[in-house]
Design a protein around this motif. Sequence first.
Motif, PDB file in Angstrom:
ATOM      1  N   ASN A  10      -8.187 -18.561 113.992  1.00 15.46           N
ATOM      2  CA  ASN A  10      -9.011 -18.351 113.037  1.00 15.46           C
ATOM      3  C   ASN A  10     -10.594 -18.583 112.904  1.00 15.46           C
ATOM      4  N   LEU A  11     -11.262 -18.518 114.231  1.00 17.75           N
ATOM      5  CA  LEU A  11     -12.914 -18.307 114.634  1.00 17.75           C
ATOM      6  C   LEU A  11     -13.226 -16.494 115.230  1.00 17.75           C
ATOM      7  N   SER A  12     -14.057 -16.266 114.481  1.00 17.93           N
ATOM      8  CA  SER A  12     -15.148 -15.709 114.872  1.00 17.93           C
ATOM      9  C   SER A  12     -16.453 -15.739 115.368  1.00 17.93           C
ATOM     10  N   VAL A  13     -17.131 -14.260 115.570  1.00 18.14           N
ATOM     11  CA  VAL A  13     -18.477 -14.654 116.033  1.00 18.14           C
ATOM     12  C   VAL A  13     -19.472 -15.393 115.142  1.00 18.14           C
ATOM     13  N   GLY A  14     -19.785 -17.065 115.809  1.00 16.24           N
ATOM     14  CA  GLY A  14     -20.310 -17.296 115.252  1.00 16.24           C
ATOM     15  C   GLY A  14     -19.779 -18.917 114.743  1.00 16.24           C
ATOM     16  N   SER A  15     -18.277 -18.818 114.763  1.00 13.05           N
ATOM     17  CA  SER A  15     -17.689 -20.033 114.212  1.00 13.05           C
ATOM     18  C   SER A  15     -17.507 -20.866 114.610  1.00 13.05           C
ATOM     19  N   GLN A  16     -17.735 -22.621 114.203  1.00 13.35           N
ATOM     20  CA  GLN A  16     -17.593 -23.246 115.024  1.00 13.35           C
ATOM     21  C   GLN A  16     -15.713 -24.241 115.574  1.00 13.35           C
ATOM     22  N   TYR A  17     -16.637 -24.025 117.045  1.00  9.25           N
ATOM     23  CA  TYR A  17     -15.375 -24.410 117.751  1.00  9.25           C
ATOM     24  C   TYR A  17     -15.299 -25.953 118.570  1.00  9.25           C
ATOM     25  N   ALA A  18     -14.609 -26.909 118.538  1.00  9.47           N
ATOM     26  CA  ALA A  18     -13.884 -27.988 119.067  1.00  9.47           C
ATOM     27  C   ALA A  18     -13.485 -27.077 120.614  1.00  9.47           C
ATOM     28  N   VAL A  19     -14.545 -27.927 121.863  1.00  8.55           N
ATOM     29  CA  VAL A  19     -14.250 -27.766 123.542  1.00  8.55           C
ATOM     30  C   VAL A  19     -13.626 -29.021 123.486  1.00  8.55           C
ATOM     31  N   ASP A  20     -12.571 -28.799 124.309  1.00  8.47           N
ATOM     32  CA  ASP A  20     -11.093 -29.198 124.879  1.00  8.47           C
ATOM     33  C   ASP A  20     -10.394 -29.495 124.001  1.00  8.47           C
ATOM     34  N   ALA A  21     -10.146 -29.385 122.674  1.00  4.46           N
ATOM     35  CA  ALA A  21      -9.796 -29.641 121.387  1.00  4.46           C
ATOM     36  C   ALA A  21      -8.098 -30.261 121.439  1.00  4.46           C
ATOM     37  N   ASP A  22      -7.811 -30.068 122.228  1.00  2.42           N
ATOM     38  CA  ASP A  22      -6.032 -30.726 122.616  1.00  2.42           C
ATOM     39  C   ASP A  22      -5.849 -31.279 123.877  1.00  2.42           C
TER      40      ASP A  22
END
Length: 487
Positions: free
Chosen positions: A292-304
């Motif tokens: 669900n990500l694209s350039v500029g998307s906010q994502y979480a680190v170590d989300a698992d």
Amino acid sequence: MVRFPFVAALIAILAWLSPVQSATSCGPSPSGAIRPSLASGFSMQVVATGLSKPRGILLDRAGNLLVVEQGRGVISAHTLDETNGCVSVGTSSDVTSGLNLNHGIELSSDGKTLYASSSQDVYSWAYDSSSKTVSNRADIVTNMAGSDHTTRTLLLSEKAPGMLVVTRGSTSNIDIAAANLASGHSQIKAFNLTNRTDTAYDFSSEGLRLGWGLRNDVGIAEHPSSGGIWSVENSGDQLTRMGVDIHEDNPAEELNFLGYLNGKKYAPQGGNFGYPWCFSAWSVDDLPDNGNLSVGSQYAVDADSDSNNQNKTDAYCADQLPARLVFQAHMAPLDIKFNNSAQEAWVTFHGSWDRTNPVGYKLSVVEFGKDGEPVDDLQSTTAARDVFANEDNSKCPDDCFRPVAMAFDSQGRIYLSSDASGEIYLISKASGASIPGSSPTSTPTSSTSSSASSSATATNIASNIQPSLFSGGCILSSVVTLFGLLL
């Protein structure tokens, strides 16, 4: 075959021009083995060398160049002499005593009050540009000490006179305390100088918050037309996601919008941009579970995992304020300035350390529209067009200039500090020249993106920037263009 006589003639002309360049005293050669390159239509000269880690710079009302020399903790003043377009330093003197000043500098609109910052405090002085001296020091903002990201950039609003914007970064790569508003970490605030008492403002508990969750936004600028406040962010290093090392090309550096100080309403103003839990994507393919990500998307680190991120997920990050544009990871943007046309945002990229192949080490420009917004969208990987760069980034950081801060003069030329080399450069644009990759724009007047891979970035630079023809002095970009035509 008929081209060769023209080439021979051109070589003879270049041989004749070289001593002329020296005679015009266009400044010393770049320090050491530095070899700058320029986009067509631009020229450069070295104005000053031998400074002690020059950071923030500005021109006072008398035309003196004021420089924060981080290595000495002072502001120095330099008179400028100009002959036939070549600028050199006349006299130099220290304006302030040693106060561990390290980056921020500003001057009131009447030129009579000087502001500067250390990692802990913002100070003001009464300033006399004729004598280049200060008096009556006052403490303006305090309680900003930290062990990392210690620059405190200053911006005096022109649209809201009397408002001083101060940036404060995180105290570590992943600063968990920044998730707590009361910490004051990773925030940008504005302070009302008109209502100030004799007591300094406390950064953590006072001031108008423009944004938080901003890891280390060093550069900040006010759009000349809209009054919008924009910042550029240095994002995280050495990050992992789901146990996978993603640091080579993630996370992206950011251009962020922080609203207005001139009374315009902007509902998200003062909101959370996600740090320390959330970061912007640059190379999406390198991110695990990126559907669900694209350039500029906010994502979480170590989300698992529940280690160190309090179970923050991509869904949580998608609800935080996003960047308006993103840039290649680890380029380290340190300044942003608009020209008076309001359609060019100039950005300095200090350069990477957390990457196998160095990136950054350059001055670039981002195109803005008449609506006060960037022309490119968030998914763009080419929003920053390169103008002034090092010829060979593989030699960085040792044999490269590292741009920090800018100051426009009344002719639209850009003074540029390089802390690693102790230099000040001057960048000029020929009348009618356009920024690389955009439609022609007017020459900038004074103001009161890179690709997702290193190989693509190198192509961008190579296609737009010409190497220096002379080891020192002014570079004749038009001669480079003519040489290309003859060949």
